[in-house]
Design a protein around this motif. Structure first.
Motif, short mmCIF file in Angstrom:
data_model
loop_
_atom_site.label_atom_id
_atom_site.label_comp_id
_atom_site.label_asym_id
_atom_site.label_seq_id
_atom_site.Cartn_x
_atom_site.Cartn_y
_atom_site.Cartn_z
N LEU B 324 0.83 -1.22 0.00
CA LEU B 324 0.00 0.00 0.00
C LEU B 324 0.86 1.26 0.00
O LEU B 324 1.33 1.71 1.05
CB LEU B 324 -0.92 0.00 1.23
CG LEU B 324 -1.86 -1.21 1.36
CD1 LEU B 324 -2.75 -1.07 2.59
CD2 LEU B 324 -2.70 -1.40 0.10
N TRP B 328 -2.67 5.91 -1.47
CA TRP B 328 -3.21 5.12 -2.58
C TRP B 328 -4.72 5.35 -2.75
O TRP B 328 -5.24 5.33 -3.85
CB TRP B 328 -2.92 3.63 -2.37
CG TRP B 328 -3.56 3.09 -1.13
CD1 TRP B 328 -3.02 3.02 0.11
CD2 TRP B 328 -4.90 2.58 -0.99
NE1 TRP B 328 -3.90 2.52 1.02
CE2 TRP B 328 -5.07 2.23 0.37
CE3 TRP B 328 -5.96 2.38 -1.87
CZ2 TRP B 328 -6.26 1.70 0.86
CZ3 TRP B 328 -7.15 1.86 -1.39
CH2 TRP B 328 -7.29 1.52 -0.04
N GLU B 329 -5.39 5.63 -1.60
CA GLU B 329 -6.86 5.67 -1.67
C GLU B 329 -7.40 6.89 -2.40
O GLU B 329 -8.56 6.93 -2.79
CB GLU B 329 -7.48 5.56 -0.27
CG GLU B 329 -7.23 6.72 0.66
CD GLU B 329 -5.88 6.62 1.37
OE1 GLU B 329 -5.04 5.76 1.00
OE2 GLU B 329 -5.66 7.42 2.30
N ARG B 493 -12.06 0.77 -0.55
CA ARG B 493 -11.08 1.33 0.38
C ARG B 493 -10.94 0.44 1.61
O ARG B 493 -9.83 0.13 2.05
CB ARG B 493 -11.50 2.75 0.79
CG ARG B 493 -10.32 3.56 1.26
CD ARG B 493 -10.72 4.95 1.64
NE ARG B 493 -11.48 4.93 2.88
CZ ARG B 493 -11.69 6.00 3.64
NH1 ARG B 493 -11.24 7.17 3.24
NH2 ARG B 493 -12.37 5.91 4.74
N GLU B 494 -12.06 0.01 2.15
CA GLU B 494 -12.00 -0.83 3.34
C GLU B 494 -11.41 -2.20 3.04
O GLU B 494 -10.62 -2.74 3.79
CB GLU B 494 -13.40 -0.99 3.95
CG GLU B 494 -13.96 0.29 4.52
CD GLU B 494 -12.99 0.96 5.47
OE1 GLU B 494 -12.51 0.28 6.39
OE2 GLU B 494 -12.70 2.15 5.26
N THR B 497 -7.70 -1.78 2.61
CA THR B 497 -7.04 -1.41 3.86
C THR B 497 -6.89 -2.63 4.79
O THR B 497 -5.87 -2.81 5.43
CB THR B 497 -7.86 -0.31 4.58
OG1 THR B 497 -7.98 0.80 3.70
CG2 THR B 497 -7.19 0.10 5.88
N ASN B 498 -7.93 -3.45 4.81
CA ASN B 498 -7.91 -4.61 5.69
C ASN B 498 -7.13 -5.75 5.05
O ASN B 498 -7.70 -6.70 4.51
CB ASN B 498 -9.34 -5.06 6.01
CG ASN B 498 -9.98 -4.20 7.08
OD1 ASN B 498 -9.76 -4.42 8.26
ND2 ASN B 498 -10.72 -3.19 6.65
N ARG B 499 -5.83 -5.70 5.14
CA ARG B 499 -4.99 -6.71 4.48
C ARG B 499 -5.01 -8.05 5.21
O ARG B 499 -4.57 -9.05 4.65
CB ARG B 499 -3.54 -6.20 4.32
CG ARG B 499 -3.26 -5.13 3.27
CD ARG B 499 -3.51 -5.61 1.82
NE ARG B 499 -4.90 -5.70 1.52
CZ ARG B 499 -5.50 -6.77 1.01
NH1 ARG B 499 -4.82 -7.84 0.73
NH2 ARG B 499 -6.78 -6.80 0.78
N ASN B 522 -16.42 7.66 2.61
CA ASN B 522 -15.77 7.67 3.91
C ASN B 522 -16.58 6.96 4.99
O ASN B 522 -16.04 6.34 5.89
CB ASN B 522 -15.51 9.11 4.37
CG ASN B 522 -14.36 9.72 3.59
OD1 ASN B 522 -13.52 8.99 3.05
ND2 ASN B 522 -14.35 11.04 3.50
N GLU B 525 -16.61 3.00 6.21
CA GLU B 525 -15.77 2.37 7.25
C GLU B 525 -16.53 2.14 8.55
O GLU B 525 -16.13 1.34 9.37
CB GLU B 525 -14.50 3.19 7.51
CG GLU B 525 -14.75 4.49 8.24
CD GLU B 525 -13.46 5.29 8.50
OE1 GLU B 525 -12.39 4.82 8.07
OE2 GLU B 525 -13.55 6.36 9.12
#
Lengths: 656, 656
Positions: B324, B328-329, B493-494, B497-499, B522, B525
């Motif tokens: 990431l 990036w978002e 996005r979520e 983000t949650n790898r 936004n 999340e």
């Protein structure tokens, strides 16, 4: 052209495969298969499965031409319309003459293996040297998608292992899938692969110009008395259209000028849409008249059978009428509180072994866990090539095929009652087939043991958490989680009674704590009922709701609370679906609205429990993955002890 | 003897395979694999997968002997105990050095294909003629159970199609499964089968006395630069015990006198349980010292790479640090209410094609539905043998393998972010792999289009009903059902983000009605939030809760109700799991307890919705299977129209 007209008219559908396989479809219905459209349910008909279900138009058109009442020209004109008899994929519950519901790829292949298994089994049990009352074949068309699916591999492996030689698989090798040429993702030598599994494999290179080769392939299939036959027919997807031979033909309509040139190619330009030359009906009728004659002969044969083998004929007739002899349910064992306790899988074993004595159609097995699932039918043999009469099926480690094959057995509609067993966690491997049991009204009984974190040492990969919730959400599927011996018997009673709906019976690996005084086999049909209550004419202070191995926890906790003067009701919610179907009054009787202090106790996901405990209640469930450990340690870690249930109950009781 | 001692001590476990494969396991860890137990996460290590996960003791013992910190003798003594680092099946999140979580059979085979794919992909992207920074092999041990599972077939077909020649599959051919000899359910020529798929196949007939043959097989594998290699090693399950060669050795402890005779056979009778001869540690250390040296060399090589190829090295380092890059978002598109409306799968396509530009690790594909799922990455090539650098993976119609392979890609832990796409209904085909994504912390992104009855014509076989409920019940899995463009962007996005957790993004086939004013990327999340409300400082009369394509229905219905003077709040519950994690105050803010009139609107099973609407609310869902028909007709049939939502709301508002 009927295929093209139907797609153009619907502005939807999948013409590609139907056009490419039109020759083969016509040939099968006109020259090969034995069936009677005037009696689509004739027992000894050949079975046909379109595993590439998106090609349903092929089947609809063939059924129309063959004179099935269920597919009139009007039906073809209503393709994919709401409420029509010609939905976007074939559904046996919608269109008479369709044997199984297909669409999800590979399922039909497994169904076909199940149909062929049913035939082989019944033939071995009932045929006599002088009288073959069971003698039909199973045909299945599979596509490139089916060829890639794992379930197809599993089912094909079993078909060859069992040497189901009356099964003929026709592989529509059209070199295309939705995304493009099959070479994008497929490099196998598929014929060699099927040969390695033990199939008789034949390739027909030019299907469209060479029906003789296809016929030769069928003769080879008929002549093989050991191997099932895999006929690879090379076809042109979307034949005659401009999209011919490309993935663009897979689904969707044609440009108008493409339709025009197709019509010209087949000298059809002067005809109205949906025109059929009367000769085609007449040609088809030759075959269906032949089928009608065969059916008559079969009935004569059956009369002979009845006269000469009255006992076998009586059993056969029980099967054909649904498989449930009068009072069959009285065979189910009963347990009293003083009987030694067992795991519910142990109670299940006792039920099954009584049922097999009275239900001539009970047949099934496990995906290599017969001893763990405790489903081996004592006194019966294995179903193997040398013993097709056996009623214990050895599926190997092939859960998905097991379920798909079970659907085929059920939808053979000959009174066979298939069961399929594995660990509850592996319901995940066969989820789509379980769903199709429900959708296609196949009364398969799924026996799922090791039904919670209570399985212990094998750990989170094997401990079901969300499986009960997921299965309970499947429409029409009955999910039972019995608490003790009597509830297990009740679950079997309901599962077997409901021949048009599948059931899951979730069973514990570990011993349950007791045979409870308040449980009842009879009450299981209501799905939920009161196990115990010390409230007398008052309402309870609190209701504890449990299922399966946790019902005992509720009961023990209730005893502790009652000692402290609390009015406590314990409810078993053994089958949500059946409880939900009860009259409002009954549901209110069991779970009165005015009692808002409720606790559910089930060692699984809390999903769905709110419905029963309400916003003021507490759901005791498992919201994370389980853990490897001794069962009592695992139960303790997740709060499933009498002490903790009591503690939670007291905290709820102390709230206002 | 460590294996035997551990099982006897635990009174649990699966010694059979571990004993039969002990020679092979030792040989691999001592002579073959390149790894460094002092740094189990070294990027360029060889990857090892035990697909027959019940044989975990083999791996635990090898890891112990090799000096992995995570498996001390004390750990071996705590086999299968709650909280131990040696659970009943290998778990990568519990025991350092375990690459993937295995146990459900066949999964490991697919994981191994994913690991090998990741290596091939990164090698093609980053290696230079003068500097191979990506160069390792993948080894997998599969058993008879794996051999039968469909997922193994699917994954093996793809491995050969892609020519993943650095993958070596070792098949433990011990002729036994749990239920007995494999001949009960398996008659394949498995070598011919793998050959038909395109594998280099080798058989080692007498594994126990002939490590030279095994070594020759490995040399053949190393020498093959096209085909993956399948080494069939014939072994004796439960070797040395009295159960040797029989299914009884599969799991469970040994009789004490059996242990005694085993100890005598190997001259071990004078030794304490869990004794290890120091020489064994020293032998193993030769290999692990070699691994440490290789790691050092690799770091030097990487320094050279950084100096000479700074740009590529920078990208590679972004990958190794998780994939990431900063900000990036910000690449995610935004939509306004005036933008043309699309299906959410269309919005998804736009998000993906922005993300691929900034996320060097984004890679994935569809199970033959790339065009329907809209997941093709523009500007990237197909991942094929000739183009391993390609980031579009063509899985063919193999959903289960797709998910298992995606887990392998994620757990290569090299910053690759795999996505896997199909129709939501076919989540059923890969359910167990999705579950394992969650259990093993593999951040796979499942892109599931055609997410309700709204798909229309394809009918009930393709219309998901219970799938959302079932997936929402999976622990750790994030299920998003975005309503429009901005929520789709938020879901991505979520998900990205949650790898360490997998996500399902459920998307519509049909166009949604609008880009809503109140939605927000936004806010996704938080899982749930207020879309619109005309209540001002008062509480609303009613709350309408929707997800996905039905959120617009809520909004339209709210407008109608507001015109009649009602105070109406609309809430998007785009991700239950994220909403459930919010502070109590926030949840109370969005869904105030005192507002009991609530309606949920989602075209799927009602399972679980009670939690949010309460006992006085109404769940508008689908409790039966769908129906083939045009989407608007289907929606109408099941009550999903503005008019009907308004009608239901009014009836609820009129109740007291």
């Amino acid at each position: 052209m009927l295929i093209v007209d139907a797609v153009q008219n619907a502005q939807a559908g999948h013409p590609g495969m139907a056009l490419g396989m039109a020759d083969i479809g016509y040939y099968l219905y006109r020259h090969v298969m034995r069936y009677n459209p005037r009696d689509p349910k004739w027992f000894n008909r050949d079975r046909f499965v379109l595993s590439a279900g998106h090609g349903c138009l092929l089947q609809y058109v063939c059924h129309h031409l063959a004179g099935f009442e269920s597919v009139q020209l009007e039906d073809l004109k209503r393709l994919c319309k709401l409420g029509s008899r010609t939905p976007g994929h074939p559904e046996n519950t919608v269109t008479d003459g369709i044997e199984v519901t297909t669409g999800p790829l590979g399922q039909g292949v497994a169904n076909a293996v199940g149909l062929a298994l049913a035939e082989a089994h019944l033939a071995a049990r009932f045929n006599k040297p002088d009288c073959d009352i069971v003698d039909h074949r199973t045909y299945c068309i599979m596509g490139d998608g089916c060829a890639m699916e794992g379930i197809t591999h599993e089912a094909a492996s079993l078909a060859a292992h069992w040497k189901l030689h009356k099964l003929t698989m026709i592989y529509d090798d059209n070199h295309n899938t939705i995304d493009g040429p099959i070479s994008l993702a497929f490099s196998e030598d598929i014929s060699a692969r099927f040969k390695a599994l033990g199939w008789n494999t034949i390739t027909v290179d030019n299907t469209h110009d060479d029906m003789d080769s296809f016929n030769d392939a069928l003769l080879s299939a008929f002549g093989d008395t050991e191997k099932p036959t895999f006929i690879r027919v090379k076809t042109l997807i979307g034949r005659l259209s401009r999209k011919e031979g490309t993935s663009k033909a897979h689904h969707g309509t044609f440009e108008e000028d493409d339709v025009k040139q197709m019509r010209q190619k087949v000298n059809w330009d002067s005809r109205e849409p949906f025109h059929v030359i009367p000769m085609v009906y007449r040609e088809m009728q030759i075959q269906t008249d032949h089928g009608e004659k065969l059916e008559k002969e079969w009935f004569s044969k059956f009369d002979y059978f009845k006269t000469n083998y009255p006992e076998e004929a009586a059993e056969f007739e029980v099967l054909l009428s649904g498989g449930l002899p009068p009072n069959w349910e009285t065979c189910l064992p009963e347990w009293s509180v003083t009987d030694p306790v067992d795991a519910t899988r142990g109670y299940s074993e006792k039920c099954l072994n009584q049922l097999v004595k009275v239900l001539p159609g009970l047949i099934g097995g496990s995906a290599d866990l017969a001893s763990s699932n405790k489903v081996y039918l004592q006194g019966s043999q294995d179903f193997q090539h040398s013993s097709f009469y056996g009623r214990n099926i050895r599926y190997g480690v092939r859960e998905h095929a097991m379920a798909g094959i079970s659907n085929g057995i059920a939808l053979h509609r000959s009174g066979l009652i298939p069961f399929a067993a594995t660990f509850l966690i592996f319901s995940d491997y066969m989820k789509n087939s379980i769903r199709l049991s429900a959708l296609s009204h196949a009364g398969v009984i799924y026996i799922m043991t090791h039904d919670s974190i209570g399985l212990g040492e094998d750990g989170p990969t094997h401990q079901p958490i969300e499986q009960l919730a997921g299965l309970r959400a499947v429409p029409r599927l009955l999910v039972f989680r019995p608490a003790d011996g009597n509830e297990t018997a009740g679950a079997y009673r309901e599962a077997i009674t409901n021949r048009d709906a599948p059931s899951v019976i979730a069973l514990s690996r570990q011993k349950v704590a007791a045979n409870l005084e308040g449980t009842s086999a009879n009450e299981v049909e209501k799905g939920g009922y009161i196990i115990s209550d010390n409230s007398g004419k008052s309402l309870p202070d609190i209701i504890l709701i449990g299922t399966g191995s946790e019902l005992c926890l509720c009961e023990e906790s209730a005893k502790m609370l009652r000692k402290e003067g609390r009015r406590v009701r314990v409810v078993s919610l053994v089958c949500w679906q059946l409880f939900n179907r009860q009259p409002k009054e009954y549901k209110e009787h069991v779970l009165p609205s005015s009692v808002s202090k409720r606790i559910s106790v089930e060692a699984g996901s809390s999903m769905g429990w709110s419905e029963y405990v309400g916003r003021e209640g507490i759901v005791m469930g498992v919201e994370e993955f389980g853990a490897s450990g001794a069962y009592l340690d695992t139960f303790k870690k997740f709060g499933f002890t009498e002490e903790n249930v009591t503690r939670v109950a007291k905290s709820l009781l102390s709230q206002y």
